[in-house]
Scaffold this active site. Structure first.
Site, PDB file in Angstrom:
ATOM      1  N   LYS A  33       0.813  -1.234   0.000  1.00 16.17           N
ATOM      2  CA  LYS A  33       0.000   0.000   0.000  1.00 16.17           C
ATOM      3  C   LYS A  33       0.844   1.281   0.000  1.00 16.17           C
ATOM      4  CE  LYS A  33      -0.823   0.297   5.016  1.00 16.17           C
ATOM      5  NZ  LYS A  33      -1.870   0.365   6.055  1.00 16.17           N
ATOM      6  N   GLY A 180      12.730   5.738  25.816  1.00 14.09           N
ATOM      7  CA  GLY A 180      13.005   4.372  25.405  1.00 14.09           C
ATOM      8  C   GLY A 180      14.488   4.193  25.148  1.00 14.09           C
ATOM      9  N   ASP A 311       7.708  -9.146  10.985  1.00 10.07           N
ATOM     10  CA  ASP A 311       7.339  -8.514  12.250  1.00 10.07           C
ATOM     11  C   ASP A 311       5.899  -8.788  12.667  1.00 10.07           C
ATOM     12  OD1 ASP A 311       9.866  -7.485  12.206  1.00 10.07           O
ATOM     13  OD2 ASP A 311       9.282  -5.402  11.857  1.00 10.07           O
ATOM     14  N   HIS A 443      46.491  -9.698  11.322  1.00  6.96           N
ATOM     15  CA  HIS A 443      46.857  -8.631  12.258  1.00  6.96           C
ATOM     16  C   HIS A 443      47.416  -7.448  11.467  1.00  6.96           C
ATOM     17  CE1 HIS A 443      48.534  -6.716  15.863  1.00  6.96           C
ATOM     18  NE2 HIS A 443      49.616  -6.477  15.116  1.00  6.96           N
TER      19      HIS A 443
END
Length: 462
Positions: A33, A180, A311, A443
């Site tokens: 949408k 929050g 979700d 390294h």
């Protein structure tokens, strides 16, 4: 129009499963949408990280030292916001291209499920054997913290905003209170502090990032305070009111009433599923109390041809990488292929400076489960690369059982969100801590902090 599968929602879960369904030979449609890409691409992950990258550059310029002096630079927030929009538009167009390439029909409009095989969009009906709901989530309502019957216009005038609004401001707030202290809250605290705002972040629980190992939140709180961010933990918000153009955040802490004043108030108090208005209630699709749709291990609802992922689906963290994996698992089930994507261990990533990342169990969780364990820990101050680039705040913390099996890892520091991937691979493949210890890593790098930490288990540190 008849389809094999219709996906409702064009976010990470939706566009992934739509593309894979079409590639798998199914006649596929995807209904969206708004803009293709969903929350993550348009008002979430991508624009947030784009804004963070610009905030980080500003912070580096402000804090430049060691012979580097940059004077007279300025910040144009409107231009920054336009730049962030351009990034989201580009990524969204890329996803749309991918869908078109895979011959997914993109239907623009709002979906309403009529029955288990029929969806109405803009007055047209579409039939499908399978329906996948991937409608995502939106910022949680914060009206309970405001005075009753306040209008949307008044909320906007008072500069009370959500994370979606905060991404595209045309001015740098003089001051901002962030309610929050989870992932969104700390990222915006970092952003606005870098931009020059006076920032206060308020969290209900005892420390920032309450869903992660407590040492992560406490470390970030210390570093935030050093950067000038005011952190108020154990803050129980009572009312946000506005007097003479100034917001007043009334809260309780340790039984005492307190007030914080700010120009802007940003609510980052969670996300809620976009499950209303779809018509699933009349079909009897089961929902949890928080509105997320209940699914089984195959992502099916109680109506077996209707699936939910991302979700909107109950039982999993609201994260884009979870949505991608769910989509791949779900289409494998639909196409009768084996499920191969592991959703047991979900990494969490916070893109502040320093970054925060974790996977597996926290130290508190290990103790609650009464697991015999060892905590292996090194600090970024011991990293040659971190010291060389001036990013030596933070630590690597690996928790193992007595046999060397990795139970969980937390990292606070430069590139934490990148190096946590090595632990994700190790956990997935049951690689033990002594196996990591035996790997030769280059390294100087940040990732060698992982092997330096692993050496503690066999007492092979220098």
């Amino acid at each position: 129009m008849n389809y094999d599968i219709i996906v409702i929602g064009g976010g990470p879960a939706g566009y992934t499963i739509a593309s894979l369904a079409a590639k798998g030979g199914l006649k596929t449609a995807m209904i969206e949408k708004k803009k293709v890409g969903g929350t993550c691409l348009n008002i979430g992950c991508i624009p947030t990280k784009a804004l963070i990258s610009r905030a980080s550059l500003i912070k580096k310029i402000k804090n430049s030292k060691s012979g580097i002096h940059i004077d007279g630079f300025s910040i144009n927030m409107e231009e920054i916001s336009n730049d962030v929009r351009a990034v989201t538009d580009s990524v969204s167009k890329g996803v749309e291209f991918l869908l078109n390439k895979n011959k997914v029909d993109i239907i623009s409009g709002e979906a309403s499920i009529i029955d288990k095989n029929t969806i109405n969009v803009n007055g047209s009906e579409y039939k499908s054997d399978k329906i996948v709901i991937a409608t995502g989530a939106k910022p949680a309502d914060f009206s309970r913290f405001l005075k009753p019957n306040i209008s949307k216009d008044e909320i906007a005038k008072n500069k009370i905003i959500t994370s979606s609004d905060a991404l595209f401001l045309n001015e740098v707030p003089k001051s901002i209170a962030i309610i929050g202290g989870g992932a969104m809250g700390v990222e915006f605290a970092y952003i606005f502090n870098a931009l020059g705002s006076t920032v206060t972040i308020m969290e209900y629980f005892d420390n920032l990032l309450p869903n992660m190992d407590s040492e992560c939140g406490k470390t970030l709180e210390r570093l935030f305070t050093r950067s000038g961010i005011k952190v108020i933990a154990s803050a129980n918000i009572k009312l946000v009111d506005n007097e003479n153009g100034i917001n007043k955040i009334n809260y309780e802490k340790n039984g005492k009433s307190e007030v914080v004043e700010s120009e802007y108030v940003l609510f980052t108090n969670g996300m809620v599923a976009n499950s209303d208005g779809l018509g699933v209630e009349k079909l009897g699709v089961e929902k949890a109390n928080n509105g997320r749709i209940i699914i089984n291990n195959n992502f099916q609802t109680n109506i077996d041809n209707i699936y939910a992922i991302g979700d909107v689906a109950a039982g999993y963290p609201m994260l884009a990488h979870v949505a991608y994996h769910q989509a791949r698992n779900c289409i494998n089930h639909i196409l009768n292929r084996p499920i191969i994507y592991d959703l047991k261990y979900v990494p969490s990533c916070i893109y502040t400076e320093p970054e925060v990342a974790s996977v597996g169990l926290s130290e508190r969780e290990v103790k609650e489960k009464n697991i015999e364990h060892k905590v292996l820990k090194t600090f970024f101050k011991a990293s040659g690369k971190a010291s060389a680039i001036g990013m030596n705040d933070g630590f690597v913390k690996i928790i193992v059982d007595n046999g060397g099996t990795i139970l969980g890892t937390s990292v606070v520091g430069y590139s934490a969100t990148e190096i946590i991937g090595t632990i994700c691979v190790a956990i997935k493949n049951s690689i033990k801590i002594d196996d990591i210890n035996s790997v030769m890593l280059p390294h100087p790098t940040i990732v060698e902090s992982i092997s330096d930490t692993a050496k503690i288990f066999l007492d092979e540190t220098l």
